[in-house]
Design an enzyme around this catalytic site. Structure first.
Site, mmCIF file in Angstrom:
data_model
loop_
_atom_site.group_PDB
_atom_site.id
_atom_site.type_symbol
_atom_site.label_atom_id
_atom_site.label_comp_id
_atom_site.label_asym_id
_atom_site.label_seq_id
_atom_site.Cartn_x
_atom_site.Cartn_y
_atom_site.Cartn_z
ATOM 1 N N ASP A 123 2.993 7.491 -8.570
ATOM 2 C CA ASP A 123 3.188 6.232 -9.272
ATOM 3 C C ASP A 123 4.453 6.282 -10.124
ATOM 4 O OD1 ASP A 123 2.543 3.652 -9.907
ATOM 5 O OD2 ASP A 123 0.517 4.123 -10.598
ATOM 6 N N ARG A 171 5.347 2.070 -1.930
ATOM 7 C CA ARG A 171 4.672 0.954 -2.608
ATOM 8 C C ARG A 171 5.714 0.205 -3.425
ATOM 9 N NH1 ARG A 171 0.669 2.793 -6.952
ATOM 10 N NH2 ARG A 171 -0.735 3.226 -5.208
#
Length: 293
Positions: A123, A171
């Site tokens: 992330d 992502r």
């Protein structure tokens, strides 16, 4: 201005104390943060949805705390079905202490996840951690080519990042932090998002389109068709508790729809960033705090 204020509150210890000690926050927190993570995973997967699970807790003070975070993720893997994903913040694995420490800890999670048919996505966090994030990601891909990474469209180098990530799981999100020189106007962030989408869809990697924006979702679907991607060639990602009806609709159409599910006691900063991303949720949150009804 409201978004900037909410992001400032996410870093305020005083605001955190006021919010977290209130007995009225539990219901609103459960809307966005899983209480019983096993039960939530089961409910979502039975509904045809994929999951990416994040154990909340971003900063560690030393190697021992980072090791404890690794142990938490290894235990989490036992709850996940094949095809699930874990979303890992490298600062929880010791990135601020040592890039080597974070790399070793992330590699341990990737190896254990691969044994269970689970992927790992690194992330994105504050702007000063982004160089370390991509350095660790590049190193991990040598032994774990399926490891994914997040690109935040609001950063001015997001397009170049996407161009350098050929063949990777990426992502793409708008971004929930602040950074010097970053795009701040919604229209500029959306344009950057679309430019990145075009690169990812036309490339050789696997785009993970992380947005709730209906217009951007339509653009992503159109680009997928134009670039010859079928439903297995990309996925949509949305946050737990946000637009659940749309999540179910996309899954019902046969799209790969993955729900980002956070859990854990350290939820305050995450929740504030979610409210900053979607200010319309702030009214819901305030009503929950001010009323027992």
């Amino acid at each position: 201005m409201l978004r900037q204020a909410m992001l400032a509150l996410s870093r305020s210890p005083r605001a955190e104390r006021l919010v977290t000690i209130s007995p009225l926050t539990a219901d609103v927190v459960r809307r966005y943060v899983a209480d019983d993570i096993g039960a939530v995973i089961g409910e979502l997967t039975r509904g045809g949805l994929l999951v990416s699970v994040d154990h909340l807790g971003e900063e560690v003070a030393d190697a021992a705390q980072a090791e404890a975070a690794v142990a938490t993720y290894l235990s989490l893997l036992d709850l996940l079905p094949a095809g699930a994903d874990v979303s890992v913040k490298l600062t929880a694995l010791g990135l601020r202490q040592s890039q080597r420490l974070a790399l070793g800890n992330a590699a341990a999670i990737c190896a254990a996840a691969a044994d269970r048919g689970v992927t790992v996505t690194l992330d994105a966090e504050e702007h000063d951690t982004i160089p370390g994030l991509h350095a660790v990601h590049a190193a991990l891909r040598r032994d774990h080519p399926d490891v994914g990474v997040v690109v935040q469209a609001y950063l001015p180098d997001s397009l170049e990042r996407c161009e350098r990530l050929g063949g990777a799981r990426v992502r793409l999100c708008k971004g929930a932090y602040t950074a010097p020189g970053a795009y701040t106007r919604p229209v500029d962030i959306d344009r950057a998002f679309v430019r990145c989408l075009k690169i990812l869809m036309a490339g050789t990697g696997y785009p993970m389109v992380a947005t709730h924006d209906p217009r951007l979702l339509r653009i992503a679907a159109t680009l997928a068709v134009l670039d010859g991607r079928d439903v297995t060639g990309l996925e949509y990602q949305m946050l737990y508790g946000v637009r659940p009806d749309e999540q179910a609709r996309l899954a019902g159409l046969g799209s790969r729809m993955r729900v980002y599910v956070p859990y854990g006691a350290d939820w305050y900063a995450y929740l504030m960033r979610r409210l900053a991303e979607r200010p319309r949720n702030l009214a819901f949150f305030l009503r929950s705090l001010l009323s027992r009804r």
